[in-house]
Design an enzyme around this catalytic site. Structure first.
Site, PDB file in Angstrom:
ATOM      1  N   LYS A   5      39.933  46.638  40.547  1.00 50.90           N
ATOM      2  CA  LYS A   5      41.028  46.313  41.463  1.00 50.90           C
ATOM      3  C   LYS A   5      42.203  45.751  40.661  1.00 50.90           C
ATOM      4  O   LYS A   5      42.009  44.952  39.731  1.00 50.90           O
ATOM      5  CB  LYS A   5      40.521  45.297  42.484  1.00 50.90           C
ATOM      6  CG  LYS A   5      41.521  44.890  43.549  1.00 50.90           C
ATOM      7  CD  LYS A   5      40.839  43.958  44.547  1.00 50.90           C
ATOM      8  CE  LYS A   5      41.775  43.526  45.669  1.00 50.90           C
ATOM      9  NZ  LYS A   5      41.074  42.683  46.666  1.00 50.90           N
ATOM     10  N   SER A  11      41.265  44.168  51.066  1.00 53.21           N
ATOM     11  CA  SER A  11      42.300  44.662  50.184  1.00 53.21           C
ATOM     12  C   SER A  11      41.790  45.455  48.987  1.00 53.21           C
ATOM     13  O   SER A  11      42.595  45.995  48.234  1.00 53.21           O
ATOM     14  CB  SER A  11      43.125  43.479  49.675  1.00 53.21           C
ATOM     15  OG  SER A  11      42.312  42.582  48.943  1.00 53.21           O
ATOM     16  N   SER A  57      37.511  41.361  51.817  1.00 54.36           N
ATOM     17  CA  SER A  57      38.200  42.435  51.093  1.00 54.36           C
ATOM     18  C   SER A  57      37.306  43.323  50.240  1.00 54.36           C
ATOM     19  O   SER A  57      37.748  44.371  49.768  1.00 54.36           O
ATOM     20  CB  SER A  57      39.314  41.858  50.216  1.00 54.36           C
ATOM     21  OG  SER A  57      40.371  41.388  51.018  1.00 54.36           O
TER      22      SER A  57
END
Lengths: 62, 469
Positions: free
Chosen positions: B79, B154, B178
């Site tokens: 990420k 996210s 997330s």
């Protein structure tokens, strides 16, 4: 149902934080503020001494 | 070239047996990236040269002395809020254009040390919050099961990339769901470990006391293999726990016989009634555990709204503190959604924050007491299938409670595991949670359910296009 915040009170909070938003955005956020108020009522209740947000030195296992 | 997608454990077995080279495996992933990335937008930065170099290095090492870990030669992604030495790390924000860290985050270094192949940096919401934004320098990721649908976030790029086989595993971060949200909507497995188990050093904060780093992969076994490389004490993270790391694969295959599964019916039936397909998935999971010999008990906790309210104030205020200087200096550089979240931090008071901390203390005690009598808790991962990406509510963190924040608030480990498909052909999920540092038990229970179903046999239809081509 919680009431939303007035434009004036909203502006005071923004000024305190040094933040500005557009008038259109402010209206949208004021309407969303009602949802924040509902959550505020949940957390701002009387609690016992054991709900103190204490910190701990050298907790076991660390 | 075959488009069959291997899991980490399958690839590791082939690599160990000399039947697959990391170079070949990496080229398979790169070919899928070329085919599907234009639709998925899973990558902010594709590190193609780095991937090929890592793969060649791994291949040489394995030829010389065998693999050093099950992750040796495995293509992964990170990420893009995780620092990577010499590689652009954007946090999906105009604030970080040109940000090239000098060092790796501890979690990135751990996967590198395990011999992984870095494929690139994966799409996120701006600074890991705010929802799908179309006013950022990079587009939001799309769901491989239907590219008009939301991935959740996210860790959206990690969810999409793993589901589409662009990488075999990846790292997400989880402040209110997330990791688990994208896992649920993209049909993969996502594990949020116990707070303090995986170092956050070198990862951009979302909310200090709620942030977790964890693995996302196709199977629970793959998550266990990744967690093995990630867990451990790191003095660079003030919240890092200094305790022995167990074997996270030890319980895999032991089934669920004798386990006690606590069902949080109130949350998914009353507090936020889930879609019929999700309810059917939960009921099927309960039946599966029952047939596997687990004991099913009903667990009562406070309303999910209580956990979400405390989590909202803590996450909002801590986020505001983390990004206050950017907000005051260059607010126009943020996308609208994230900027609005930061404005809300200004509307919260110090008293709100302290009262939320006090409420958290009570809720941790409540959940710990409930967990003392069971091995895992069971509820929904997400209330429904993935919504259209352009219909994600702007105030989704205010409007309705989510199923994931409670375990960020309490710090307890939780995992989302696929539990079927809804009427639109999109994945649905269950969520399991366990006592602090009981990841081995959590993985055992998740693996038992996974093995009792056939949901891991189905990949997104879009991947079939490559076979046809």
């Amino acid at each position: 149902m919680s009431e939303t915040i007035s434009t004036e009170a909203f502006q005071v909070l923004l000024d305190r934080a040094g933040i500005s938003v557009s008038p259109a955005n402010m209206e949208e956020m004021r309407s969303a503020y009602m949802m924040l108020q509902a959550m505020r009522e949940r957390v701002r209740q009387p609690r016992g001494y054991d709900a103190e947000p204490a910190h701990i030195f050298a907790p076991a296992g660390r | 070239m075959s488009t069959d997608i291997l899991t980490i454990s399958e690839a590791a077995a082939l690599i160990k047996a000399g039947k697959l080279s990391p170079v070949e495996l990496t080229e398979m992933c790169l070919s899928r990236v070329k085919a599907f990335e234009p639709e998925l937008h899973a990558f902010v930065t594709l590190t193609e040269d780095r991937a090929r170099a890592d793969a060649k290095k791994a291949e040489a090492q394995i030829k010389a002395s065998g693999p050093t870990s099950p992750l040796h030669g495995i293509p992964i992604g990170l990420k893009d809020i995780i620092d990577t030495k010499g590689i652009l790390t954007t946090c999906q924000s105009a604030h970080n254009i040109g940000n090239i860290p000098d060092t790796d985050a501890t979690c990135a270094a751990a996967l590198d040390a395990a011999g992984t192949v870095l494929m690139g940096k994966l799409t996120t919401h701006e600074f890991a919050d705010g929802g799908p934004s179309f006013d950022l320098p990079w587009p939001p990721s799309r769901n491989p099961w239907n590219t008009q649908r939301f991935t959740a976030g996210s860790s959206s790029g990690t969810g999409a990339a793993v589901a589409a086989g662009l990488v075999l595993g990846g790292l997400g971060t989880d402040t209110g769901g997330s990791i688990r949200g994208p896992a649920a909507l993209c049909g993969i497995v996502g594990l949020k470990p116990t707070y303090g188990l995986v170092s956050r050093a070198g990862v951009a904060p979302a909310a200090y006391s709620l942030d977790h780093i964890g693995p996302m992969a196709w199977t629970t076994e793959d998550c266990a293999l990744m967690l093995q490389a990630l867990a451990g004490h790191d003095p660079a993270d003030p919240a890092s726990a200094n305790r022995a790391v167990p074997d996270y694969t030890a319980g895999l295959g032991k089934g669920a016989k004798g386990l006690k599964v606590g069902v949080l019916s109130r949350w998914h039936e009353t507090d936020r009634p889930v879609a019929p397909a999700v309810k059917a998935g939960i009921d099927a999971a309960i039946a599966a555990y029952d047939s596997l010999g687990a004991e099913i008990v009903e667990i009562k906790l406070s309303a999910m709204h209580e956990y979400n309210a405390a989590g909202f104030f803590i996450s909002t205020v801590e986020r505001g503190a983390a990004y206050e200087r950017m907000m005051l200096k260059n607010p126009e550089k943020f996308g609208q959604r994230y900027r609005d979240r930061l404005v809300f931090a200004a509307l919260c008071t110090g008293m709100d924050y302290v009262q939320a901390l006090r409420r958290r203390r009570e809720l941790i005690a409540e959940m710990a007491a409930a967990m003392a009598g069971v091995d895992v808790l069971l509820t929904a991962g997400n209330p429904d299938e993935a919504p259209p990406i352009d219909q994600v509510p702007r105030w989704d963190n205010l409007d309705k409670p989510n199923f994931t924040m409670a375990f960020n608030l309490t710090g307890m480990p939780a995992i989302c595991v696929p539990a079927g498909f809804g009427p639109n052909g999109l994945p649905i999920s269950i969520q399991l949670a366990a006592r602090p540092f009981a990841e081995a038990m959590l993985l055992r229970a998740a693996h038992a359910f996974e093995q009792a179903t056939a949901w891991r046999d189905r990949r997104p239809d879009m991947l079939g296009l490559a076979k046809a081509a």
